[in-house]
Design an enzyme around this catalytic site. Structure first.
Site, PDB file in Angstrom:
ATOM      1  N   THR A 286       0.820  -1.217   0.000  1.00 60.83           N
ATOM      2  CA  THR A 286       0.000   0.000   0.000  1.00 60.83           C
ATOM      3  C   THR A 286       0.849   1.262   0.000  1.00 60.83           C
ATOM      4  O   THR A 286       0.525   2.246  -0.663  1.00 60.83           O
ATOM      5  CB  THR A 286      -0.924   0.006   1.237  1.00 60.83           C
ATOM      6  OG1 THR A 286      -1.868  -1.046   1.083  1.00 60.83           O
ATOM      7  CG2 THR A 286      -1.669   1.313   1.380  1.00 60.83           C
TER       8      THR A 286
ATOM      9  N   SER B 272       1.566  -7.454  -1.039  1.00 59.86           N
ATOM     10  CA  SER B 272       2.227  -8.496  -0.243  1.00 59.86           C
ATOM     11  C   SER B 272       1.465  -9.812  -0.229  1.00 59.86           C
ATOM     12  O   SER B 272       2.016 -10.834   0.182  1.00 59.86           O
ATOM     13  CB  SER B 272       2.509  -8.010   1.177  1.00 59.86           C
ATOM     14  OG  SER B 272       1.339  -7.983   1.953  1.00 59.86           O
TER      15      SER B 272
ATOM     16  N   THR C  82       1.441  -4.503   4.187  1.00 60.68           N
ATOM     17  CA  THR C  82       1.242  -4.870   5.597  1.00 60.68           C
ATOM     18  C   THR C  82       0.628  -6.263   5.760  1.00 60.68           C
ATOM     19  O   THR C  82       0.785  -6.886   6.802  1.00 60.68           O
ATOM     20  CB  THR C  82       0.325  -3.851   6.299  1.00 60.68           C
ATOM     21  OG1 THR C  82      -0.951  -3.839   5.650  1.00 60.68           O
ATOM     22  CG2 THR C  82       0.923  -2.466   6.291  1.00 60.68           C
TER      23      THR C  82
HETATM   24  N1  ASP Z   1      -2.731  -5.281   0.328  1.00 62.22           N
HETATM   25  C1  ASP Z   1      -1.644  -4.460   0.817  1.00 62.22           C
HETATM   26  C2  ASP Z   1      -0.409  -5.309   0.868  1.00 62.22           C
HETATM   27  O1  ASP Z   1      -0.250  -6.067   1.776  1.00 62.22           O
HETATM   28  C3  ASP Z   1      -1.991  -3.911   2.149  1.00 62.22           C
HETATM   29  C4  ASP Z   1      -0.978  -2.974   2.742  1.00 62.22           C
HETATM   30  O2  ASP Z   1       0.144  -2.826   2.296  1.00 62.22           O
HETATM   31  O3  ASP Z   1      -1.344  -2.322   3.749  1.00 62.22           O
HETATM   32  O4  ASP Z   1       0.407  -5.230  -0.007  1.00 62.22           O
END
Ligand code: ASP
Length: 331
Positions: free
Chosen positions: A13, A56, A87
């Site tokens: 993100t 991720s 995350t």
């Molecule tokens: N979907 C995103 C990821 O994990 C969520 C984030 O980065 O907060 O790449």
């Protein structure tokens, strides 16, 4: 002298931009770094390298190896390394890097954001600031920095989907925090990195996680055996229990042990250690040779087992790895 920090970007993100199909990684590392205030860039000597460009959810064992190799190859050139990462699976990556890079002599700090850096209200700036300070702190190990808190990578769990306070250090105090005095290290919570750092990046991806539900059909174990799984982590009930009335999971544990499969049992409760010796429903499992996960997070138990089975085929050595703390993942 300014601390030399390597910033490795992997997507997530923090680097995302809106697309017709939803948020997707769009910013590269240079663009991300350009968003940092000049004051920060004057404070640290930051080198940026894009190594991946992924949400991720798409970061898997192959990507863990790519990240680990970049850290390992650059560890003597920099005072610290920051890795920006989505995350959603950051706790898994932080855990597995703790095992792959055991003995690392510099801080390696993962961070990310709940809102893209390009958003005016993004938490990314704050998180990067904390991560950079930790990377410059000289405290060796693998850490995760988020919402002004720094935790051991192998203790981190993502506990909230949108709140900025998204990660928690489970069953272990924070490694550092930020307050009016700046970055406060908590040395008693940071295990000493001992021994030479070698890149131990072999992993076994045949590890399965079962979250026990009341009445779970024991035949699931037959399926895993047929699929040649070598390790199973069971998130069991409470302090430690599995059902054996009518649907006998214990008999299946015996079959798994005979087939040379390593079974690790932990609890679906997030906090406090499990202890399978307390109840009959736990003791029967221990009699089948299962290994206790104790106070390890599920993320740590799964990645540690993948790592341990990647190091050796000898189930006794795997047991030895699993029963002692390698990076602070167990009290
Ligand atoms: N979907 C995103 C990821 O994990 C969520 C984030 O980065 O907060 O790449």
């Amino acid at each position: 002298m300014r601390a030399r920090i390597l910033l490795l970007t992997t997507g997530g993100t923090i680097a995302s931009l809106p697309t017709e199909e939803g948020l997707a990684p769009g910013l590269d590392g240079e663009e991300l770094a350009r968003m940092l205030p000049q004051g920060i860039l004057e404070h640290y000597d930051v080198t940026v390298r894009d190594i991946l460009h992924l949400d991720s959810s798409n970061i898997q064992p192959e990507e863990w190896q790519t990240i680990a190799r970049h850290v390992f190859d650059n560890r003597t050139e920099y005072d610290g390394i920051v890795i920006t990462h989505g995350t959603d699976t950051m706790a898994y990556t932080a855990s597995v890097l703790s095992f792959m890079l055991r003995g690392i002599a510099i801080p390696v700090v993962l961070t990310g954001a709940q809102l893209p850096m390009a958003h005016p209200l993004s938490d990314g700036m704050e998180n990067l600031r904390t991560a950079l300070a930790m990377a410059a702190s000289g405290a060796a190990g693998v850490f995760l920095a988020f919402d002004r808190k720094v935790m051991l990578g192998c203790r981190a769990v993502k506990i909230r989907t949108t709140d900025f306070d998204a990660f928690e250090s489970v069953n272990w105090p924070l490694a550092a925090s930020v307050d009016g005095k700046g970055l406060q290290l908590h040395p008693e919570a940071i295990p000493r990195q001992t021994g030479e750092c070698a890149l131990r990046d072999r992993l076994c991806d045949k590890v399965f996680l079962i979250k026990l539900t009341p009445g779970l059909d024991p035949e699931i174990f037959d399926m895993l055996l047929q699929m040649h799984y070598r390790g199973i982590v069971i998130e069991a009930f409470g302090a430690g229990g599995l059902h054996f009335v009518r649907r006998d999971l214990i008999a299946k544990l015996q079959a798994a042990a005979r087939a040379g499969i390593t079974v690790v049992v932990c609890s679906q409760c997030l906090y406090e250690p499990s202890d399978f010796s307390v109840y009959e429903v736990g003791q029967k499992a221990l009699e089948q040779g299962v290994i206790q996960g104790r106070d390890m997070t599920t993320e740590a138990a799964v990645t540690k087992l993948m790592w341990a089975l990647g190091q050796t085929d000898d189930t006794e050595i795997v047991r030895d790895y699993m029963e002692r703390s390698l990076a602070g993942e167990m009290a």
